[in-house]
Structure formats: C-alpha cells, structure tokens
Design an enzyme around this catalytic site. Structure first.
Site, short mmCIF file in Angstrom:
data_model
loop_
_atom_site.label_atom_id
_atom_site.label_comp_id
_atom_site.label_asym_id
_atom_site.label_seq_id
_atom_site.Cartn_x
_atom_site.Cartn_y
_atom_site.Cartn_z
N SER A 1 0.82 -1.26 0.03
CA SER A 1 0.05 0.07 0.09
C SER A 1 0.96 1.24 0.11
O SER A 1 2.08 1.21 0.49
CB SER A 1 -0.76 0.00 1.02
OG SER A 1 -1.67 1.24 1.09
N LYS B 1 -4.57 -6.73 3.88
CA LYS B 1 -4.58 -5.61 2.72
C LYS B 1 -5.93 -5.39 2.32
O LYS B 1 -6.37 -4.03 2.21
CB LYS B 1 -3.69 -6.01 1.68
CG LYS B 1 -3.79 -4.92 0.65
CD LYS B 1 -3.37 -3.63 0.87
CE LYS B 1 -2.99 -2.58 -0.34
NZ LYS B 1 -3.99 -2.29 -1.12
N HIS C 1 -7.53 -3.22 4.88
CA HIS C 1 -6.91 -1.83 4.96
C HIS C 1 -7.75 -1.29 3.82
O HIS C 1 -8.11 0.17 4.27
CB HIS C 1 -5.56 -2.05 4.65
CG HIS C 1 -4.88 -0.90 4.08
ND1 HIS C 1 -5.06 -0.40 2.66
CD2 HIS C 1 -4.02 0.23 4.55
CE1 HIS C 1 -4.55 0.83 2.40
NE2 HIS C 1 -3.70 1.27 3.73
N ASN C 2 -8.10 -1.74 2.72
CA ASN C 2 -8.64 -1.11 1.52
C ASN C 2 -9.97 -0.81 2.08
O ASN C 2 -10.61 0.23 1.97
CB ASN C 2 -8.47 -1.81 0.42
CG ASN C 2 -7.19 -1.66 -0.36
OD1 ASN C 2 -6.30 -1.28 0.42
ND2 ASN C 2 -7.29 -1.72 -1.78
N GLU D 1 -9.87 2.04 4.20
CA GLU D 1 -9.49 3.38 3.19
C GLU D 1 -10.82 3.63 2.91
O GLU D 1 -11.15 5.24 2.67
CB GLU D 1 -8.47 2.80 2.30
CG GLU D 1 -8.31 3.70 1.13
CD GLU D 1 -7.36 3.11 0.15
OE1 GLU D 1 -6.48 2.85 0.46
OE2 GLU D 1 -7.88 3.09 -1.10
C1 6PG Z 1 -3.23 1.42 -1.66
C2 6PG Z 1 -4.66 1.68 -2.20
C3 6PG Z 1 -4.54 0.78 -3.53
C4 6PG Z 1 -6.01 0.91 -3.95
C5 6PG Z 1 -6.57 2.16 -4.67
C6 6PG Z 1 -7.77 2.15 -5.47
O1 6PG Z 1 -3.30 0.92 -0.51
O2 6PG Z 1 -2.28 1.89 -1.93
O3 6PG Z 1 -5.44 0.70 -1.37
O4 6PG Z 1 -4.19 -0.36 -3.25
O5 6PG Z 1 -5.91 -0.14 -5.22
O6 6PG Z 1 -6.68 3.09 -3.52
O7 6PG Z 1 -9.01 1.33 -4.85
P1 6PG Z 1 -10.22 1.60 -5.33
O8 6PG Z 1 -10.27 1.89 -6.91
O9 6PG Z 1 -11.00 0.39 -5.24
O10 6PG Z 1 -10.77 2.95 -5.06
#
Ligand code: 6PG
Length: 484
Positions: free
Chosen positions: A130, A185, A188-189, A192
């Site tokens: 990430s 991960k 985590h997303n 996010e």
């Molecule tokens: C990271 C992000 C990355 C992710 C993008 C786009 O940890 O660097 O999580 O891995 O792919 O943020 O995600 P979306 O297109 O689903 O918003």
C-alpha cells in the site's frame, strides 16, 4: 556485488517500476521483466538509467539471472493474469524458489495459490503493498502472508524497502499463513473506503450545510491535520481542496461526482457478511460509491423529490469543531469494526494475527497512515486480547467525549437533508454496541410466529429453544434452530 540478481520483479507498470527503484536504492540487485519487452528497454533507458537493475526479455533469462532460492515478485493486474504468470514461470523454477504476488489479489486466490505451489515444492507469498506510486518509491506498507517458509528469504528486502513508523519500526512484518496478507490488505482498503467516505461527508456538510468555499474547507482540513485526525488522507484532502484549475477555480468542484471502485471494499463487505461481523461503515462506504455512480438516475430524481428548505442558522465555527469530533468518533467505530472482522477471519481461517503488529504496519507508508494508528497499537499493547477498540480506556474516553457533538452533527445533517450515511451508521453502531438490550426479542417472536423458528428465553439457560403456537392454529413442531 554478485552478478546475479537478488529478486526479480515482473510487471513494469507504475507500482512495479517504483518498487524496483526503491529496492535498488537499498542495495538490492533487481531483475526487471515485462511481458511487453519494449517496456523493459524504456525502463532501462528512462527511470532505471544508471542503476544496477538488470533488464531481461524472457522468463528463461529472468530465472537464469537470479540467485537461489529465486525470488520472483509479480506486480501485475490482480486476477487471471497472476495465474497466467505463475503457470508460465513455475515450470522454470526449482524446489524452494519463491513466487510473490504483490497485487491487490483476493485472499481466496492467495489461499489457493499457496496450496497449489506448495504441492510443486514452490513457496508462495501473497502480499499487500500500500501507498500508491509515492509509497512504492519511498517506502510502502507491506503486508506479506502465504507460506511461512518463504518469509526468512524476503524479510530483509521487504523490511528494508518498507516505510518506517515514527519509532523506526518497519511497516512490514509477517502477517500469517496463505491468504492472511491479502486479507489484511483487503481490510486496509475497506477501512480506506470508510475514511474517504467520512471525509467526503464532512466536506459535503461544510459545503452545502455551511456554504463554505473550497479554500475555507482546505484550511479546516489543514487544521484537523494538526490534531487527532492527523493522517495522510486528511492532509491530501486539504491539498486537493486548495488545488486550482487553470482558470483559478478549485479543480475539485469540476470533477464529476461518480466514484469508481476496483473491488477491495466490496470484498471486505462480502467477507463481513459471510463471517457475520457487523462492518456497517465500510458497507455504507461501498454503497455510497454505488449511489454516486447512478448519476443519471439521481439527476432525474432531483427534479421530482424535494428536500428541506431550511438553512443552517447556528454557530458555524462551533459546528466545524463538532464535525471534527464526529469524524474522530466515527473513525474509531470503523477501525473497531475492521479489527472485529480480522479477529473473526483469524478464527475462520486459523490465522494467528498480531493486531498490534497490523496497526504498526499501517502506521506508515499506506493510504490510511495516521497518528491514530499509533493509538491503536498502544491499545493492543495494553491488552492484546482486546474484544473491541471501543472498550479500550483511551478510545472509550474519546467516544464518550465526542458523542454529544457527533449527535448534533447527524441531527443537523438530517434536518438540512445532507446525506451522511457513514457518520450515521457509526453512531447507530455505537448506540447498538453499548445497548444491553436490543429489540430482537420481538424479531425472534416474529420469526417464531410465522415460521416456528423458535426462540430462547431470558428466564431459561442459553441454548434451550422454545416454540409458541401464537395463533392457536399452528402446530407444536418447531423448525430447526441452526444459524448461518
Ligand atoms: C493502496 C490502495 C490501492 C487501491 C486504490 C484504489 O493501499 O495503495 O488501497 O491499493 O487500489 O486505493 O482502490 P479503489 O479503486 O477500489 O478505490
């Protein structure tokens, strides 16, 4: 330095290229390969010029250029492409060699790949990486899982190139077996997604509720970035709001309000439903993106459905402070839900997850990096068996302190007709979680009434089930009592 490479990276898109340069900076000799070989030449002539990177033009050449055990890291599109590369590379490797998948792969695929490669004597690592382009180049957060026998062979490289938390600890450690790295991960997303949705709700409240300009909001986010909300996402939000298009107007206001998503938030929601964990905030964040994407329907509906006409009449400055507290409290709920999910997944998949370690990995390098994660690490240090972050003394204190402001924000948003699904679901979860009794006695009665699904009683031991013939017309036979 040996003429042979320490590790190969396959896939020279933005993440692959930047990881290679990062590894090179840390003294590792990297072998670079890409299916479209012209990209290898472009890379060597361009960003990798003057480095120790070895460019190769075939899988055979790549394998020959590597020290043993060979380490091959795939930085390719998640999904079938990963399997295609594994199938193409594996026959050229020897027992004990390692294949690493650093894409945003589904944890189920990583579970399957760990097993199928182990059957061939190869060691698989599925790792979350990430931090986007900048993270990959300067220090990402790396979350490796898979075959534990592979970890000693990649630890040095991964921990060297990973971001370092403020106390110097690398934002990379072994997560657990098979799909654990990609599961962490994925979570985590999902978090996010939740953080981003909360920030968007705060923005909409300030913009539409309080009529603030992009510059004013930029200053608010910059100010929040100095306090408990100090984080990468708050920081970039301030910068985005302050960014001007060529005509001097805020660029953000010219961007179409339809959100994309690549699936990791959705997977988090699906997994939480499958495991029966109420990860409500991430679910709302995913659905909010879905709602945003039906733009044409919304435009139509906006001409038919009306909302409240009233304007905000209170103290704007005080309300902005309330929003800050509502954000913080909701963020605590979201992270508490995320860690609840990890706990349940650990049980289901028999992973021995270290929650404090996961918080450390997320403290630097990744998209959700924040000061707040340091507090989470401290909470798990205080009590590694903590049932929920919400009951940790620090976080419960913050929740109790913030809740009056949190309620004011949601009440005002509802009155003004500004949608705040993530802030609201967080408060509902807080109220539900702290309720000794919920109305599901009635729900159980309804189930028993129409379907003889049976219920437990408060005056009888748990596990004893009863059925009532509510209408006098039903029979005495209860349906089975299994729960999914
Ligand atoms: C990271 C992000 C990355 C992710 C993008 C786009 O940890 O660097 O999580 O891995 O792919 O943020 O995600 P979306 O297109 O689903 O918003």
């Amino acid at each position: 330095m040996s003429a042979l490479g320490d590790i190969a990276v396959v896939g020279l898109a933005v993440m692959g290229q930047n990881l290679i340069l990062n590894m090179n900076d840390h003294g590792f000799k990297v072998v670079a390969f890409n299916r479209t070989v012209s990209k290898v030449d472009d890379f060597l002539e361009g960003p990798a010029k003057g480095t120790n990177v070895i460019g190769v033009r075939s899988i055979e050449e790549m394998v020959k250029a590597l020290k043993k055990p060979r380490r091959v890291m795939l930085m390719v599109k998640a999904g079938g492409v990963v399997d295609e590369f594994i199938d193409a590379i594996a026959p050229h490797l020897e027992k004990g060699d390692i294949i690493i998948d650093g894409g945003n792969s589904n944890y189920d695929d990583s579970i399957r790949r760990t097993k199928s490669l182990a059957e061939k004597g190869l060691l698989f690592i599925g790792t979350g990486v990430s931090g986007g382009e900048e993270g990959a180049r300067r220090g990402p957060s790396i979350m490796p899982g898979g075959d534990p026998r592979a970890w000693p062979h990649v630890k040095e490289i991964f921990q060297a190139i990973a971001a370092k938390a403020p106390d110097g600890l690398p934002c990379c450690d072994w997560v657990g077996e098979d799909g654990a790295g990609h599961y962490v991960k994925m979570t985590h997303n999902g978090i996010e997604y939740g953080d981003m949705q909360l920030i968007c709700e705060a923005y909409q409240l300030m913009k539409e509720g309080l009529g603030m300009s992009a510059d004013e909001m930029s200053a608010v986010f910059a100010n929040w970035d100095e306090g408990d909300l100090d984080s990468y996402l708050i920081e970039i939000t301030s910068e985005i709001l302050g960014f001007k298009d060529d005509d001097g107007k805020a660029l953000v206001e010219k961007i179409l309000d339809t959100a994309g998503q690549k699936g990791t938030g959705k997977w988090t929601g699906i997994s939480s439903l499958n495991l029966g964990v109420p990860v409500t905030l991430i679910g709302e964040a995913v659905f909010a993106r879905c709602l945003s994407s039906i733009k044409d329907e919304r435009v139509q509906a906006s001409k038919i459905l009306t909302g409240p006409k009233g304007k905000f009449s209170g103290d704007k400055k005080a309300f902005v402070q309330d929003i800050e507290q509502a954000l913080l409290a909701s963020k605590i709920v979201s992270y508490a839900q995320g860690f609840m999910l990890l706990r349940e997944a650990a049980k289901e998949y028999k992973w021995n997850l270290n929650y404090g370690g996961i918080a450390t990995m997320w403290r630097g390098g990744c998209i959700i990096r924040s000061v707040f994660l340091g507090k989470i690490k401290e909470a798990f240090d205080r009590n590694p068996g903590l049932s929920s972050l919400m009951v940790d003394p620090y976080f419960s204190g913050v929740l109790n302190k913030c809740q009056a402001a949190w309620r004011r924000v949601i009440a005002t948003a509802v009155e003004l007709g500004v949608p705040v699904p993530a802030l609201t679901t967080a408060l509902c979860f807080f109220d539900g979680y702290r309720s000794e009794t919920l109305p599901h006695n009635l729900l159980q009665a309804q189930r028993d009434y129409f379907g003889a699904h049976s219920y437990e009683r408060i005056d009888k031991p748990r596990g004893e089930f009863f059925h009532t013939n509510w209408t006098g017309r039903g029979g005495k036979v209860a349906s089975s009592t299994y729960t999914v």
